[in-house]
Design a protein around this motif. Structure first.
Motif, PDB file in Angstrom:
ATOM      1  N   ASP A  14      11.445 -65.869   0.649  1.00  0.00           N
ATOM      2  CA  ASP A  14      12.114 -67.049   1.188  1.00  0.00           C
ATOM      3  C   ASP A  14      12.118 -68.227   0.204  1.00  0.00           C
ATOM      4  O   ASP A  14      12.366 -69.362   0.591  1.00  0.00           O
ATOM      5  N   ILE A  15      11.826 -67.951  -1.076  1.00  0.00           N
ATOM      6  CA  ILE A  15      11.801 -69.002  -2.094  1.00  0.00           C
ATOM      7  C   ILE A  15      12.622 -68.553  -3.290  1.00  0.00           C
ATOM      8  O   ILE A  15      12.525 -67.397  -3.722  1.00  0.00           O
ATOM      9  N   GLU A  16      13.411 -69.474  -3.830  1.00  0.00           N
ATOM     10  CA  GLU A  16      14.215 -69.177  -5.017  1.00  0.00           C
ATOM     11  C   GLU A  16      14.044 -70.308  -6.034  1.00  0.00           C
ATOM     12  O   GLU A  16      14.287 -71.476  -5.713  1.00  0.00           O
ATOM     13  N   VAL A  17      13.604 -69.971  -7.233  1.00  0.00           N
ATOM     14  CA  VAL A  17      13.514 -70.960  -8.309  1.00  0.00           C
ATOM     15  C   VAL A  17      14.906 -71.117  -8.921  1.00  0.00           C
ATOM     16  O   VAL A  17      15.453 -70.179  -9.497  1.00  0.00           O
ATOM     17  N   VAL A  18      15.476 -72.310  -8.767  1.00  0.00           N
ATOM     18  CA  VAL A  18      16.859 -72.537  -9.201  1.00  0.00           C
ATOM     19  C   VAL A  18      16.954 -73.337 -10.496  1.00  0.00           C
ATOM     20  O   VAL A  18      18.051 -73.534 -11.021  1.00  0.00           O
ATOM     21  N   GLY A  19      15.812 -73.797 -11.023  1.00  0.00           N
ATOM     22  CA  GLY A  19      15.861 -74.555 -12.260  1.00  0.00           C
ATOM     23  C   GLY A  19      14.472 -74.873 -12.772  1.00  0.00           C
ATOM     24  O   GLY A  19      13.484 -74.820 -12.026  1.00  0.00           O
ATOM     25  N   GLN A  20      14.392 -75.178 -14.080  1.00  0.00           N
ATOM     26  CA  GLN A  20      13.135 -75.534 -14.720  1.00  0.00           C
ATOM     27  C   GLN A  20      13.368 -76.668 -15.707  1.00  0.00           C
ATOM     28  O   GLN A  20      14.475 -76.823 -16.238  1.00  0.00           O
ATOM     29  N   ALA A  21      12.318 -77.454 -15.948  1.00  0.00           N
ATOM     30  CA  ALA A  21      12.402 -78.550 -16.915  1.00  0.00           C
ATOM     31  C   ALA A  21      11.036 -78.766 -17.540  1.00  0.00           C
ATOM     32  O   ALA A  21      10.009 -78.535 -16.898  1.00  0.00           O
ATOM     33  N   ALA A  22      11.034 -79.226 -18.800  1.00  0.00           N
ATOM     34  CA  ALA A  22       9.791 -79.414 -19.545  1.00  0.00           C
ATOM     35  C   ALA A  22       9.252 -80.835 -19.470  1.00  0.00           C
ATOM     36  O   ALA A  22       8.148 -81.100 -19.929  1.00  0.00           O
TER      37      ALA A  22
ATOM     38  N   ALA B 187       5.638 -73.873 -21.132  1.00  0.00           N
ATOM     39  CA  ALA B 187       6.575 -72.804 -20.788  1.00  0.00           C
ATOM     40  C   ALA B 187       5.878 -71.646 -20.088  1.00  0.00           C
ATOM     41  O   ALA B 187       6.448 -71.031 -19.169  1.00  0.00           O
ATOM     42  N   LEU B 188       4.659 -71.339 -20.520  1.00  0.00           N
ATOM     43  CA  LEU B 188       3.926 -70.223 -19.915  1.00  0.00           C
ATOM     44  C   LEU B 188       3.628 -70.502 -18.447  1.00  0.00           C
ATOM     45  O   LEU B 188       3.727 -69.607 -17.603  1.00  0.00           O
ATOM     46  N   VAL B 189       3.271 -71.745 -18.140  1.00  0.00           N
ATOM     47  CA  VAL B 189       3.003 -72.121 -16.753  1.00  0.00           C
ATOM     48  C   VAL B 189       4.277 -71.995 -15.918  1.00  0.00           C
ATOM     49  O   VAL B 189       4.266 -71.448 -14.819  1.00  0.00           O
ATOM     50  N   ARG B 190       5.389 -72.510 -16.464  1.00  0.00           N
ATOM     51  CA  ARG B 190       6.654 -72.415 -15.731  1.00  0.00           C
ATOM     52  C   ARG B 190       7.030 -70.965 -15.475  1.00  0.00           C
ATOM     53  O   ARG B 190       7.476 -70.604 -14.375  1.00  0.00           O
ATOM     54  N   HIS B 191       6.858 -70.113 -16.495  1.00  0.00           N
ATOM     55  CA  HIS B 191       7.217 -68.704 -16.352  1.00  0.00           C
ATOM     56  C   HIS B 191       6.357 -68.045 -15.274  1.00  0.00           C
ATOM     57  O   HIS B 191       6.883 -67.307 -14.418  1.00  0.00           O
ATOM     58  N   GLY B 192       5.054 -68.323 -15.283  1.00  0.00           N
ATOM     59  CA  GLY B 192       4.166 -67.738 -14.290  1.00  0.00           C
ATOM     60  C   GLY B 192       4.488 -68.211 -12.876  1.00  0.00           C
ATOM     61  O   GLY B 192       4.502 -67.421 -11.929  1.00  0.00           O
ATOM     62  N   LEU B 193       4.782 -69.520 -12.745  1.00  0.00           N
ATOM     63  CA  LEU B 193       5.139 -70.051 -11.438  1.00  0.00           C
ATOM     64  C   LEU B 193       6.450 -69.457 -10.931  1.00  0.00           C
ATOM     65  O   LEU B 193       6.596 -69.148  -9.749  1.00  0.00           O
ATOM     66  N   ALA B 194       7.404 -69.327 -11.849  1.00  0.00           N
ATOM     67  CA  ALA B 194       8.692 -68.764 -11.458  1.00  0.00           C
ATOM     68  C   ALA B 194       8.525 -67.338 -10.936  1.00  0.00           C
ATOM     69  O   ALA B 194       9.122 -66.961  -9.914  1.00  0.00           O
ATOM     70  N   GLN B 195       7.718 -66.547 -11.630  1.00  0.00           N
ATOM     71  CA  GLN B 195       7.481 -65.174 -11.174  1.00  0.00           C
ATOM     72  C   GLN B 195       6.795 -65.160  -9.809  1.00  0.00           C
ATOM     73  O   GLN B 195       7.151 -64.375  -8.927  1.00  0.00           O
ATOM     74  N   LEU B 196       5.798 -66.038  -9.653  1.00  0.00           N
ATOM     75  CA  LEU B 196       5.053 -66.108  -8.403  1.00  0.00           C
ATOM     76  C   LEU B 196       5.969 -66.488  -7.234  1.00  0.00           C
ATOM     77  O   LEU B 196       6.006 -65.808  -6.200  1.00  0.00           O
ATOM     78  N   LEU B 197       6.733 -67.576  -7.404  1.00  0.00           N
ATOM     79  CA  LEU B 197       7.548 -68.085  -6.303  1.00  0.00           C
ATOM     80  C   LEU B 197       8.752 -67.194  -6.012  1.00  0.00           C
ATOM     81  O   LEU B 197       9.123 -66.998  -4.851  1.00  0.00           O
ATOM     82  N   ASP B 198       9.364 -66.660  -7.066  1.00  0.00           N
ATOM     83  CA  ASP B 198      10.500 -65.760  -6.846  1.00  0.00           C
ATOM     84  C   ASP B 198      10.085 -64.472  -6.153  1.00  0.00           C
ATOM     85  O   ASP B 198      10.917 -63.755  -5.591  1.00  0.00           O
ATOM     86  N   GLY B 199       8.774 -64.177  -6.197  1.00  0.00           N
ATOM     87  CA  GLY B 199       8.278 -62.991  -5.510  1.00  0.00           C
ATOM     88  C   GLY B 199       8.232 -63.145  -4.000  1.00  0.00           C
ATOM     89  O   GLY B 199       8.115 -62.154  -3.274  1.00  0.00           O
TER      90      GLY B 199
ATOM     91  N   VAL C 236      12.752 -76.366  -7.985  1.00  0.00           N
ATOM     92  CA  VAL C 236      12.813 -76.656  -9.414  1.00  0.00           C
ATOM     93  C   VAL C 236      11.382 -76.866  -9.911  1.00  0.00           C
ATOM     94  O   VAL C 236      10.589 -77.566  -9.271  1.00  0.00           O
ATOM     95  N   LEU C 237      11.052 -76.259 -11.051  1.00  0.00           N
ATOM     96  CA  LEU C 237       9.732 -76.363 -11.651  1.00  0.00           C
ATOM     97  C   LEU C 237       9.775 -77.352 -12.803  1.00  0.00           C
ATOM     98  O   LEU C 237      10.647 -77.259 -13.672  1.00  0.00           O
ATOM     99  N   VAL C 238       8.815 -78.299 -12.831  1.00  0.00           N
ATOM    100  CA  VAL C 238       8.754 -79.278 -13.916  1.00  0.00           C
ATOM    101  C   VAL C 238       7.351 -79.242 -14.510  1.00  0.00           C
ATOM    102  O   VAL C 238       6.379 -79.664 -13.876  1.00  0.00           O
TER     103      VAL C 238
END
Length: 217
Positions: free
Chosen positions: A32-40, A17-29, A11-13
């Motif tokens: 062996d890692i899956e981003v399952v949620g985000q929060a502001a 929003a831009l940081v969360r989006h970039g991290l999600a793309q990085l980690l989902d790539g 989960v990304l906190v």
């Protein structure tokens, strides 16, 4: 044939929003890692964690409302199976110590190499404690110039004494009546404060400084 690594649920906190989006793309790539949620912010994070039960939370520190240190403390209390990896722009000793004391098991900076962030998530999921080199240097500098604020807490002293005595984390946890995760958190904070990298160096430091000379009752 190699055995695939288990998937690390994250989960990304972060309030950007831009940081969360970039991290999600990085980690989902990573396979062996899956981003399952985000929060502001920290308050929203608790609701997301209740729904997703992740392995790792990647936590910013400076956020409106419930900040990262407070949120980390709540994650540790309410979700003992979840590890917190701080990812922030701040490398001052005060914030680092506050985050580690709250229960974070890793501390990375946002200018870290993307591969280091990916490996940091994997590391905390394995029970390791990655700390950005600049953050570690900041702690060492603060400890040399102003040792009083960075003195070990009574609990850290107890844990370090038992490390000196050769006890494993499980034994320390049983002896002190705390969880292994809490032991790891105390060790992460202690290693950073005293400027060592592993248990052997910590035991040597403890012997040189008389930590554990008197047995714990």
């Amino acid at each position: 044939m190699t055995t695939p690594r288990p998937t690390v649920r994250v989960v990304l906190v972060d309030d950007h929003a831009l940081v969360r989006h970039g991290l999600a793309q990085l980690l989902d790539g990573a396979d062996d890692i899956e981003v399952v949620g985000q929060a502001a912010d920290g308050e929203a994070a608790m609701a997301v964690l209740a729904e997703t039960r992740p392995d790792v939370v990647v936590m910013d520190l400076q956020m409106p409302g419930v900040d990262g240190v407070t949120a980390t403390r709540r994650v540790v209390a309410d979700h003992p199976g979840t590890q917190v990896l701080v990812l922030t722009s701040y490398s001052d000793a005060e914030r680092i110590v506050a985050a580690l004391d709250a229960g974070a098991v890793g501390y990375l900076l946002k200018d870290a190499d993307p591969d280091d962030v990916i490996e940091g998530v994997r590391a905390v999921s394995r029970g390791e404690s990655p700390i950005h080199p600049r953050a570690a240097r900041s702690l060492l500098t603060a400890r040399r110039s102003s040792p009083t604020p960075l003195e070990l807490t009574p609990r850290e002293t107890e844990v370090l004494s038992l490390v000196r005595a050769g006890m494993a984390n499980k034994q320390i946890a049983r002896r002190l009546g705390i969880s292994e995760r809490t032991v790891k958190s105390h060790l992460t904070s202690t290693f950073a404060r005293i400027g060592v990298q592993d248990r052997t160096q910590a035991a040597v430091w403890a012997e040189r400084h008389g930590v554990g000379d008197r047995p714990i009752s």
